[in-house]
Design a protein around this motif. Structure first.
Motif, PDB file in Angstrom:
ATOM      1  N   ASN A   1       0.843  -1.196   0.000  1.00  0.00           N
ATOM      2  CA  ASN A   1       0.000   0.000   0.000  1.00  0.00           C
ATOM      3  C   ASN A   1       0.879   1.247   0.000  1.00  0.00           C
ATOM      4  OD1 ASN A   1      -1.734  -2.152   0.773  1.00  0.00           O
ATOM      5  ND2 ASN A   1      -3.184  -0.668   1.593  1.00  0.00           N
ATOM      6  N   ASN A   2       0.574   2.157  -0.888  1.00  0.00           N
ATOM      7  CA  ASN A   2       1.341   3.403  -0.949  1.00  0.00           C
ATOM      8  C   ASN A   2       0.401   4.599  -0.878  1.00  0.00           C
ATOM      9  OD1 ASN A   2       0.475   4.043  -3.750  1.00  0.00           O
ATOM     10  ND2 ASN A   2       1.759   2.288  -4.292  1.00  0.00           N
ATOM     11  N   ALA A   3       0.940   5.772  -1.098  1.00  0.00           N
ATOM     12  CA  ALA A   3       0.196   7.012  -0.862  1.00  0.00           C
ATOM     13  C   ALA A   3      -0.910   7.261  -1.870  1.00  0.00           C
ATOM     14  CB  ALA A   3       1.161   8.207  -0.845  1.00  0.00           C
ATOM     15  N   ILE A   4      -0.997   6.479  -2.969  1.00  0.00           N
ATOM     16  CA  ILE A   4      -2.074   6.711  -3.938  1.00  0.00           C
ATOM     17  C   ILE A   4      -2.994   5.500  -4.047  1.00  0.00           C
ATOM     18  CG2 ILE A   4      -0.710   8.396  -5.246  1.00  0.00           C
ATOM     19  CD1 ILE A   4      -0.326   6.248  -7.404  1.00  0.00           C
TER      20      ILE A   4
ATOM     21  N   ASN B   1       3.887   8.396 -10.658  1.00  0.00           N
ATOM     22  CA  ASN B   1       5.075   7.669 -10.218  1.00  0.00           C
ATOM     23  C   ASN B   1       5.213   7.817  -8.706  1.00  0.00           C
ATOM     24  OD1 ASN B   1       8.438   8.152  -9.810  1.00  0.00           O
ATOM     25  ND2 ASN B   1       7.724   6.236 -10.668  1.00  0.00           N
ATOM     26  N   VAL B   2       5.360   6.670  -8.029  1.00  0.00           N
ATOM     27  CA  VAL B   2       5.522   6.678  -6.573  1.00  0.00           C
ATOM     28  C   VAL B   2       6.808   5.943  -6.219  1.00  0.00           C
ATOM     29  CG1 VAL B   2       4.491   6.104  -4.347  1.00  0.00           C
ATOM     30  CG2 VAL B   2       3.015   6.581  -6.311  1.00  0.00           C
ATOM     31  N   LYS B   3       7.664   6.621  -5.484  1.00  0.00           N
ATOM     32  CA  LYS B   3       8.873   5.992  -4.944  1.00  0.00           C
ATOM     33  C   LYS B   3       8.685   5.847  -3.438  1.00  0.00           C
ATOM     34  CE  LYS B   3      12.143   7.777  -8.393  1.00  0.00           C
ATOM     35  NZ  LYS B   3      11.174   8.482  -9.246  1.00  0.00           N
ATOM     36  N   VAL B   4       8.900   4.624  -2.940  1.00  0.00           N
ATOM     37  CA  VAL B   4       8.685   4.346  -1.520  1.00  0.00           C
ATOM     38  C   VAL B   4       9.989   3.812  -0.914  1.00  0.00           C
ATOM     39  CG1 VAL B   4       7.293   3.148   0.194  1.00  0.00           C
ATOM     40  CG2 VAL B   4       6.290   3.728  -2.029  1.00  0.00           C
ATOM     41  N   TYR B   5      10.433   4.476   0.149  1.00  0.00           N
ATOM     42  CA  TYR B   5      11.602   4.045   0.899  1.00  0.00           C
ATOM     43  C   TYR B   5      11.127   3.627   2.297  1.00  0.00           C
ATOM     44  CZ  TYR B   5      13.657   7.015  -2.738  1.00  0.00           C
ATOM     45  OH  TYR B   5      13.987   7.597  -3.935  1.00  0.00           O
ATOM     46  N   SER B   6      11.479   2.416   2.711  1.00  0.00           N
ATOM     47  CA  SER B   6      10.955   1.951   3.995  1.00  0.00           C
ATOM     48  C   SER B   6      12.004   1.160   4.759  1.00  0.00           C
ATOM     49  CB  SER B   6       9.701   1.085   3.792  1.00  0.00           C
ATOM     50  OG  SER B   6      10.013  -0.074   3.060  1.00  0.00           O
ATOM     51  N   ALA B   7      11.845   1.145   6.086  1.00  0.00           N
ATOM     52  CA  ALA B   7      12.694   0.365   6.983  1.00  0.00           C
ATOM     53  C   ALA B   7      11.823  -0.195   8.087  1.00  0.00           C
ATOM     54  CB  ALA B   7      13.808   1.228   7.566  1.00  0.00           C
ATOM     55  N   ASN B   8      11.946  -1.506   8.312  1.00  0.00           N
ATOM     56  CA  ASN B   8      11.206  -2.183   9.382  1.00  0.00           C
ATOM     57  C   ASN B   8      12.178  -2.932  10.275  1.00  0.00           C
ATOM     58  OD1 ASN B   8       9.240  -2.126   6.889  1.00  0.00           O
ATOM     59  ND2 ASN B   8       7.942  -2.352   8.676  1.00  0.00           N
ATOM     60  N   VAL B   9      11.973  -2.797  11.572  1.00  0.00           N
ATOM     61  CA  VAL B   9      12.775  -3.512  12.557  1.00  0.00           C
ATOM     62  C   VAL B   9      11.806  -4.243  13.476  1.00  0.00           C
ATOM     63  CG1 VAL B   9      14.467  -3.330  14.408  1.00  0.00           C
ATOM     64  CG2 VAL B   9      14.600  -1.787  12.447  1.00  0.00           C
ATOM     65  N   ASP B  10      11.907  -5.576  13.527  1.00  0.00           N
ATOM     66  CA  ASP B  10      11.009  -6.387  14.346  1.00  0.00           C
ATOM     67  C   ASP B  10      11.834  -7.343  15.198  1.00  0.00           C
ATOM     68  OD1 ASP B  10       8.376  -5.554  13.011  1.00  0.00           O
ATOM     69  OD2 ASP B  10       9.524  -6.310  11.302  1.00  0.00           O
ATOM     70  N   PHE B  11      11.646  -7.246  16.521  1.00  0.00           N
ATOM     71  CA  PHE B  11      12.422  -8.059  17.455  1.00  0.00           C
ATOM     72  C   PHE B  11      11.485  -8.852  18.365  1.00  0.00           C
ATOM     73  CE2 PHE B  11      15.802  -4.601  17.076  1.00  0.00           C
ATOM     74  CZ  PHE B  11      16.528  -5.348  16.148  1.00  0.00           C
ATOM     75  N   THR B  12      12.000  -9.970  18.898  1.00  0.00           N
ATOM     76  CA  THR B  12      11.266 -10.794  19.850  1.00  0.00           C
ATOM     77  C   THR B  12      12.159 -11.084  21.052  1.00  0.00           C
ATOM     78  OG1 THR B  12       9.995 -11.844  18.088  1.00  0.00           O
ATOM     79  CG2 THR B  12      10.041 -12.962  20.202  1.00  0.00           C
ATOM     80  N   VAL B  13      11.578 -10.936  22.241  1.00  0.00           N
ATOM     81  CA  VAL B  13      12.296 -11.191  23.483  1.00  0.00           C
ATOM     82  C   VAL B  13      11.539 -12.241  24.286  1.00  0.00           C
ATOM     83  CG1 VAL B  13      13.170 -10.197  25.624  1.00  0.00           C
ATOM     84  CG2 VAL B  13      13.147  -8.821  23.536  1.00  0.00           C
TER      85      VAL B  13
ATOM     86  N   PHE C   1      -6.848   2.036  12.327  1.00  0.00           N
ATOM     87  CA  PHE C   1      -7.037   3.386  11.795  1.00  0.00           C
ATOM     88  C   PHE C   1      -6.511   3.442  10.368  1.00  0.00           C
ATOM     89  CE2 PHE C   1      -2.593   3.558  12.569  1.00  0.00           C
ATOM     90  CZ  PHE C   1      -2.080   4.598  11.802  1.00  0.00           C
ATOM     91  N   ARG C   2      -6.936   4.454   9.663  1.00  0.00           N
ATOM     92  CA  ARG C   2      -6.388   4.737   8.343  1.00  0.00           C
ATOM     93  C   ARG C   2      -6.229   6.240   8.206  1.00  0.00           C
ATOM     94  NH1 ARG C   2      -7.145   5.730   3.136  1.00  0.00           N
ATOM     95  NH2 ARG C   2      -9.355   6.210   3.319  1.00  0.00           N
ATOM     96  N   SER C   3      -4.992   6.630   8.047  1.00  0.00           N
ATOM     97  CA  SER C   3      -4.705   8.047   7.901  1.00  0.00           C
ATOM     98  C   SER C   3      -4.890   8.439   6.436  1.00  0.00           C
ATOM     99  CB  SER C   3      -3.270   8.338   8.345  1.00  0.00           C
ATOM    100  OG  SER C   3      -3.066   9.718   8.514  1.00  0.00           O
ATOM    101  N   PRO C   4      -5.545   9.565   6.155  1.00  0.00           N
ATOM    102  CA  PRO C   4      -5.776   9.974   4.764  1.00  0.00           C
ATOM    103  C   PRO C   4      -4.465  10.070   3.985  1.00  0.00           C
ATOM    104  CG  PRO C   4      -7.014  11.375   6.261  1.00  0.00           C
ATOM    105  CD  PRO C   4      -6.100  10.550   7.105  1.00  0.00           C
ATOM    106  N   ASN C   5      -4.459   9.489   2.795  1.00  0.00           N
ATOM    107  CA  ASN C   5      -3.263   9.566   1.961  1.00  0.00           C
ATOM    108  C   ASN C   5      -3.458  10.589   0.848  1.00  0.00           C
ATOM    109  OD1 ASN C   5      -4.888   8.310   0.033  1.00  0.00           O
ATOM    110  ND2 ASN C   5      -3.980   6.287   0.326  1.00  0.00           N
ATOM    111  N   ILE C   6      -2.549  10.597  -0.105  1.00  0.00           N
ATOM    112  CA  ILE C   6      -2.607  11.578  -1.194  1.00  0.00           C
ATOM    113  C   ILE C   6      -3.871  11.393  -2.028  1.00  0.00           C
ATOM    114  CG2 ILE C   6      -1.420  12.497  -3.220  1.00  0.00           C
ATOM    115  CD1 ILE C   6       0.067  12.930  -0.601  1.00  0.00           C
ATOM    116  N   ASP C   7      -4.263  10.141  -2.259  1.00  0.00           N
ATOM    117  CA  ASP C   7      -5.468   9.884  -3.050  1.00  0.00           C
ATOM    118  C   ASP C   7      -6.713  10.401  -2.333  1.00  0.00           C
ATOM    119  OD1 ASP C   7      -6.538   8.032  -5.462  1.00  0.00           O
ATOM    120  OD2 ASP C   7      -7.883   7.874  -3.738  1.00  0.00           O
ATOM    121  N   ASP C   8      -6.797  10.196  -1.031  1.00  0.00           N
ATOM    122  CA  ASP C   8      -7.956  10.679  -0.270  1.00  0.00           C
ATOM    123  C   ASP C   8      -8.068  12.188  -0.310  1.00  0.00           C
ATOM    124  OD1 ASP C   8      -8.813   8.126   0.804  1.00  0.00           O
ATOM    125  OD2 ASP C   8      -7.016   8.185   2.035  1.00  0.00           O
TER     126      ASP C   8
END
Length: 820
Positions: free
Chosen positions: A177-180, A427-439, A572-579
């Motif tokens: 899912n991206n901003a449009i 054109n949509v360029k998406v840069y992302s970083a996810n960090v998921d840890f378990t203890v 929740f859903r925050s309004p994106n560029i399309d909205d």
């Protein structure tokens, strides 16, 4: 000399009396340590070492050896058979018992008997059996999911009465899912080719704690195939070929896997070519002309025809064919015993995809559009994923994912009696970083936490060209003209940051508590420059929203074969560029920007029950839910600059916009069963009921499907498999449609009164339908298998709810899978 002879004798005795067996992870090829190996009486017991090796000399040749590990399904085999397999045993993290399937859609692998949410897992074997033409067809086979299509080159999944940007798509841990991503219907799900998938997992209901914005109806997580290691250098390949009669589909998929001790690679290329789709002829619904294509536009490629062309076969849906090519490259590199690195490159591209529902749209009794198609839809994903497993008190395991996506899409359209063609490119360029840890806090107590950062850069342009015609061909262009861009022409961006905590604990031996909390912040910037068509109160906007969501789930097993689930969750859903910033025309209405839009929220309560039989190889389950939507986003008439209309493309048209409303609800239930009832026979089935209505307007909600279901019976005997399926869809009356938003496309349903003064009296709604299909597969040997599908045997004509295209008629598909 005596010492030398002694050494030789010692090594000879060691070789004779040592029979080393290697335990291997079936998915990755890595060695497994800590596997308990014992006989049925437990008089002999061994444990595999750090290299996954265990000595099985003490076991008798005809004795059954059992392999057990906490993270893997138990496996047993006769020693003599192990000898034939070169003393290599592959253990899988999947079990035949239905309550022990391990899912990772929550980012932390977990057995389903500790998960309260409604989930669905589609394995590689399931995907091969369904043999879907697109991933949208694959989703349509999953209990609880309904798929809408505006054209054949698309498919918008509906989960619990929500679709498009209210359903989150994820591939290999990266959100698609991206901003449009728009409200209404979305075709992006097909950009992941089903022939490249290893499995698909679905979580129903709000899942914002783990995945953030957009996961109101649920999460669909695609997992592509991954290469595995091997002690011996191997090169493996496979080829998949399928032909389907209903649209002359030809699909070729070729894969090459390189397996080495220290790294592995998988390269896959898949190409599908689809011709025009034929609908069913048997009109049991009683509407003789509904869906038939009497005229069509013959203006594809460089063709130019001034008038619509008569269709020789009215059941053939002209302008539905397209082609798609998908590429997957994966590298798997174990940096150490506890650290793995994966590189992932995916690229999907298509031909032009005609928008069938637009090309059949009428105005004053004639076809409105000579051209309306999507340009090539391109999706590029480049990601790296680092899996660490230190097994420390402060950190058991974790995953760090970095990703870059580049998405290109375009819309080209021209009306009949006009030479002006408009182009809208995004054109949509998406840069992302996810960090998921378990203890691991203690035994059966797990704490998960993570962070996410995603930045969307959106560029939108639009322009017009006047065609230059010579002898029914487009040879060039004359003049340029101004076209309104779909999104802010000055550029826009969408930045999201989040952190979450997820806690899971076995309170007792038969009950589990799941809780979680997430804090998300989104920031949107948009700038408009051109004011030819629309003037806004503010041409440079900035929106900032923060949301806190939580979930609590409880699993209780009062007896061995019964599981009860309860979930309270918010999303929740925050309004994106399309909205906020989209401009587009549909049905003589223009959607305009609303720069005051706020987030929408969902509060969900659900209960479920799972009853197991036949040593947990057969399951009957039910899930019932109630979701309250607050501040929900809704499209309605909108006043812009003190006027309900604006001049747009030479006409005065009414304006609509996305606005925040009050409260609404969606409630429903899914009942399903699956499993074996004998050695050779297995079955599955489900039906889903959904209802949605707003409290503030007392109108039905959009995207609420009618009652639907699917039932299957399958026979398996060594090399041969066969089965029959029954699919049904109940009627949806026109009074249950939301006629204001137009998302449900009620104009695509049968007309019962042409002279009616309102749509309720004019249109019928969705007629009920049912289809029957057959399936058969024969495995010639370990390298070759043939499969055939007979779908819609009675050639029934129908349309899926809210769809602009009729469903396929009677179809025969033949598939050949070859391994080499």
């Amino acid at each position: 000399m005596k010492q030398f002879i002694t050494i030789i004798f010692f090594f000879t005795i060691t070789f004779v009396f040592s029979q080393k067996l290697t335990l291997i992870d079936a998915k990755t090829g890595k060695k497994i340590d800590g596997v308990a190996v014992f006989n049925k009486n437990k008089t002999i017991a061994e444990v595999s070492n750090i290299d996954g090796i265990v000595n099985v000399f003490n076991f008798k040749e005809d004795e059954i050896i059992i392999f057990s590990h906490v993270a893997y399904a138990d496996y047993q085999e006769i020693k003599s058979i192990l000898k034939k397999n070169k003393y290599q045993v592959y253990l899988s993290k999947y079990s035949e018992q239905l309550d022990e399937v391990v899912v990772s859609v929550f980012k932390n692998k977990e057995k389903t008997n500790r998960i309260a949410e409604q989930i669905a897992v589609v394995s590689l074997q399931d995907i091969q059996k369904v043999s879907p033409q697109t991933s949208a067809d694959l989703l349509a086979s999953i209990p609880g999911i309904k798929v809408q299509k505006s054209q054949f080159g698309g498919g918008s999944p509906v989960l619990r009465g929500m679709e498009s940007n209210r359903v989150l798509l994820v591939v290999d841990g990266v959100r698609m899912n991206n901003a449009i991503y728009r409200k209404g219907h979305l075709q992006n799900s097909i950009t992941v080719n089903p022939n490249l998938l290893e499995r698909t997992e679905v979580v129903f209901g709000p899942s914002s704690v783990i995945y953030g914005s957009d996961a109101l109806g649920g999460v669909i997580h695609y997992y592509t195939k991954t290469p595995k290691l091997s002690n011996e250098n191997n090169i493996k390949g496979s080829h998949f070929l399928r032909y389907s009669s209903i649209n002359n589909e030809v699909t070729n998929s070729l894969s090459a896997e390189l397996q080495f001790k220290k790294w592995a690679s998988l390269t896959s290329v898949s190409h599908s070519n689809f011709g025009d789709l034929k609908m069913g002829k048997n009109r049991t619904h009683g509407f003789d002309d509904w869906g038939k294509v009497f005229f069509y536009s013959d203006n594809l490629n460089v063709n130019y025809t001034e008038n619509p062309k008569k269709n020789k076969d009215v059941n053939l849906q002209k302008n539905t064919g397209f082609s798609q090519t998908d590429f997957l490259q994966k590298l798997f590199i174990p940096l150490s015993k506890n650290t793995d690195l994966k590189f992932n490159i995916q690229y999907s591209t298509s031909s032009d995809i005609p928008r069938f529902d637009k090309l059949t749209e009428l105005k004053d009794g004639n076809l409105k559009f000579a051209e309306w198609y999507y340009g090539p839809q391109n999706r590029l994903l480049i990601s790296s994923q680092l899996d660490i497993n230190p097994n420390k008190n402060w950190l058991e395991k974790g995953t760090i994912t970095l990703a870059y996506q580049n998405i290109e899409e375009s819309r080209i359209q021209r009306k009949f009696e006009s030479l002006e063609r408009s182009y809208k490119n995004e054109n949509v360029k998406v840069y992302s970083a996810n960090v998921d840890f378990t203890v691991p806090l203690a035994k059966k107590r797990d704490l998960g936490y993570g962070f996410e950062v995603a930045y969307n850069d959106v560029q939108s342009e639009a322009y017009g060209k006047t065609l230059k015609i010579s002898t029914d061909k487009i040879i060039s262009f004359d003049d340029d003209f101004v076209v309104q861009s779909r999104y802010p022409d000055g550029g826009s961006s969408y930045f999201s940051t989040a952190m979450y905590l997820d806690y899971r604990q076995d309170i007792t031996s038969n009950s589990t508590l799941n809780t979680g909390i997430r804090l998300t912040n989104t920031h949107l910037n948009a700038k408009w420059i051109d004011e030819t068509f629309i003037k806004l109160p503010n041409n440079n906007i900035s929106l900032n929203n923060t949301a806190l969501t939580a979930t609590a789930g409880y699993v209780y097993k009062p007896v061995k074969n019964l599981q009860l689930n309860a979930v309270l969750s918010s999303g929740f859903r925050s309004p994106n560029i399309d909205d906020v910033g989209k401009v587009r025309e549909k049905n003589d209405e223009v959607t305009v920007p609303n720069i005051n839009l706020k987030p929408e929220y969902a509060y969900n309560a659900e209960i479920g029950a799972q009853k197991y039989f036949n040593n947990k190889k057969f399951r009957i389950g039910a899930n019932m839910y109630y979701t309250l939507l607050n501040n929900y986003i809704y499209r309605e008439a909108f006043i812009l600059n003190s006027s309900p209309t604006i001049p747009y493309e030479g006409e005065d048209v009414f304006t609509v916009a996305n606005v925040n409303k009050g409260t609404a609800y969606i409630t429903g239930v899914t009942v399903s069963y699956q499993g074996k009832f004998s050695r050779h026979w297995k079955t599955s089935g489900s039906f889903t009921y959904t209802k949605g209505r707003s409290y503030d307007t007392d109108l039905p909600l959009s995207s609420i499907p009618p009652l639907f279901g699917r039932f299957e019976l399958n026979y398996i005997n060594k090399k041969f498999e066969s089965g029959v399926n029954f699919i049904f869809n109940a009627k949806k009356d026109i009074s249950d449609y939301n006629l204001e938003e137009g998302i449900d496309n009620h104009q695509q349903t049968p007309i019962i009164n042409k002279n009616a003064t309102n749509d309720v009296d004019k249109y019928y709604g969705t007629p009920s339908w049912m289809t029957v299909g057959l399936y058969a597969k024969y495995t010639l040997n370990k390298n070759i298998s043939i499969q055939t599908q007979f779908s819609n045997l009675f050639d029934t004509h129908y349309k899926e709810f809210a769809s602009g295209i009729s469903a396929p008629g009677r179809n025969i598909s033949i598939s050949l899978l070859t391994n080499f």
